[in-house]
Design a protein around this motif. Structure first.
Motif, short mmCIF file in Angstrom:
data_model
loop_
_atom_site.label_atom_id
_atom_site.label_comp_id
_atom_site.label_asym_id
_atom_site.label_seq_id
_atom_site.Cartn_x
_atom_site.Cartn_y
_atom_site.Cartn_z
N TYR A 57 0.87 -1.18 0.00
CA TYR A 57 0.00 0.00 0.00
C TYR A 57 0.90 1.22 0.00
O TYR A 57 1.70 1.41 0.92
CB TYR A 57 -0.93 -0.02 1.22
CG TYR A 57 -1.86 -1.21 1.22
CD1 TYR A 57 -3.10 -1.14 0.59
CD2 TYR A 57 -1.48 -2.41 1.81
CE1 TYR A 57 -3.94 -2.25 0.56
CE2 TYR A 57 -2.31 -3.52 1.78
CZ TYR A 57 -3.55 -3.43 1.16
OH TYR A 57 -4.38 -4.53 1.12
N THR A 80 -0.23 -4.38 -5.44
CA THR A 80 0.15 -3.01 -5.09
C THR A 80 -1.05 -2.12 -5.24
O THR A 80 -1.70 -2.10 -6.29
CB THR A 80 1.30 -2.51 -5.99
OG1 THR A 80 2.43 -3.36 -5.82
CG2 THR A 80 1.68 -1.08 -5.62
N VAL A 81 -1.35 -1.37 -4.18
CA VAL A 81 -2.48 -0.45 -4.16
C VAL A 81 -1.96 0.96 -3.91
O VAL A 81 -1.31 1.21 -2.89
CB VAL A 81 -3.49 -0.84 -3.07
CG1 VAL A 81 -4.65 0.17 -3.03
CG2 VAL A 81 -4.01 -2.26 -3.28
N GLU A 83 -2.74 4.19 -2.51
CA GLU A 83 -3.75 4.52 -1.51
C GLU A 83 -3.66 6.00 -1.12
O GLU A 83 -2.76 6.41 -0.39
CB GLU A 83 -3.53 3.63 -0.27
CG GLU A 83 -4.41 3.94 0.92
CD GLU A 83 -5.87 3.97 0.57
OE1 GLU A 83 -6.43 5.10 0.50
OE2 GLU A 83 -6.47 2.89 0.38
N PHE A 133 -8.45 4.01 6.82
CA PHE A 133 -7.53 3.11 6.12
C PHE A 133 -7.21 1.88 6.96
O PHE A 133 -7.21 0.75 6.46
CB PHE A 133 -6.23 3.85 5.77
CG PHE A 133 -5.13 2.93 5.32
CD1 PHE A 133 -5.17 2.32 4.07
CD2 PHE A 133 -4.05 2.66 6.16
CE1 PHE A 133 -4.16 1.44 3.68
CE2 PHE A 133 -3.04 1.79 5.77
CZ PHE A 133 -3.09 1.18 4.52
N LEU A 137 -7.68 -1.96 6.13
CA LEU A 137 -6.51 -2.82 6.02
C LEU A 137 -6.64 -4.05 6.90
O LEU A 137 -6.35 -5.18 6.45
CB LEU A 137 -5.25 -2.03 6.41
CG LEU A 137 -3.94 -2.82 6.37
CD1 LEU A 137 -3.65 -3.35 4.97
CD2 LEU A 137 -2.77 -1.97 6.88
N ALA A 150 1.75 -6.70 5.19
CA ALA A 150 1.47 -5.52 4.36
C ALA A 150 2.67 -4.58 4.46
O ALA A 150 3.17 -4.32 5.56
CB ALA A 150 0.21 -4.82 4.83
N VAL A 152 3.70 -0.78 3.85
CA VAL A 152 3.13 0.55 3.69
C VAL A 152 4.26 1.53 3.42
O VAL A 152 5.15 1.71 4.26
CB VAL A 152 2.33 0.97 4.94
CG1 VAL A 152 1.91 2.43 4.85
CG2 VAL A 152 1.12 0.07 5.12
#
Length: 217
Positions: A57, A80-81, A83, A133, A137, A150, A152
């Motif tokens: 993210y 892959t985001v 965000e 968020f 998540l 994850a 970030v």
């Protein structure tokens, strides 16, 4: 479950504050050193992953997306985001250098969490979007098929506020903490009962309310 938090590499705005007056914040590039920092961080992140994939993210800003690219994670980045809720605190649009200096002094005197920038956000506003968020998540990480880790990739203030929200730290403690250095990381691990931080943030003063970071380890 684990969350690896990584701040972006050194950007143009980190070495030239006047860059914010001529380049949109979201478009500020990494410096050459920032690119090298990200490349050096790659093996460290891969070691943390231990060959297992991660869901990534990333803030949609240029400096965060390019940091991710220079990590060279390859297939370890399973999804892959980009965000937007992970973006840096919004200071408005292109900044005026004189007003920028005045606002920094006002913000320091008023408090970084509650001071709202004209045409921008307060720290509390960032905290609110990070709460949404984190709710999303945690739900995604509990869903079947989502990687247990994850990654970030975000910004200094944003990462501090994410931890403040996740651990329920006081505003006074948050304001006593320093941002991570560029391309510095922290690892959050869920032990079944709650989240733990692998090591504390640097503090530039003791929290006025006596609160300490934790749980650590």
């Amino acid at each position: 479950m684990r969350i690896i938090l990584l701040r972006h590499g050194q950007s143009l705005g980190n070495v030239d504050e006047l860059a914010y007056c001529r380049v949109p914040d979201h478009a500020l590039p990494l410096t050459g050193l920032g690119e090298e920092q990200a490349r050096r961080a790659g093996p460290r992140i891969r070691e943390l992953l231990g060959g297992e994939p991660a869901a990534v993210y990333v803030s949609p800003y240029v400096r965060t997306r390019n940091t991710l690219r220079h990590l060279g994670l390859g297939a370890l980045a399973e999804r892959t985001v980009a965000e937007p809720r992970l973006r840096e605190q919004d200071w408005g649009n292109l900044q005026d250098p004189v007003q920028q200096e005045v606002l920094k002094h006002q913000r320091h005197a008023y408090g970084h969490f509650f001071f709202r920038l004209p045409n921008g956000e307060s720290g509390a506003d960032v905290d609110d979007r990070l709460a949404a968020f984190l709710t999303d998540l945690e739900a995604r990480m509990r869903a079947p098929g989502h990687p247990s880790t994850a990654l970030v990739v975000s910004h200094g203030l944003t990462i501090r506020l994410l931890c403040r929200r996740l651990f329920g730290w006081s505003v006074e403690l948050f304001e006593s903490l320093s941002n991570l250095d560029t391309c510095e990381d922290r690892v959050l691990t869920h032990d079944g009962a709650g989240w733990r931080l692998d090591r504390p943030f640097d503090q530039w003063r003791a929290s006025p309310d006596g609160e300490a970071q934790g749980p650590i380890g």
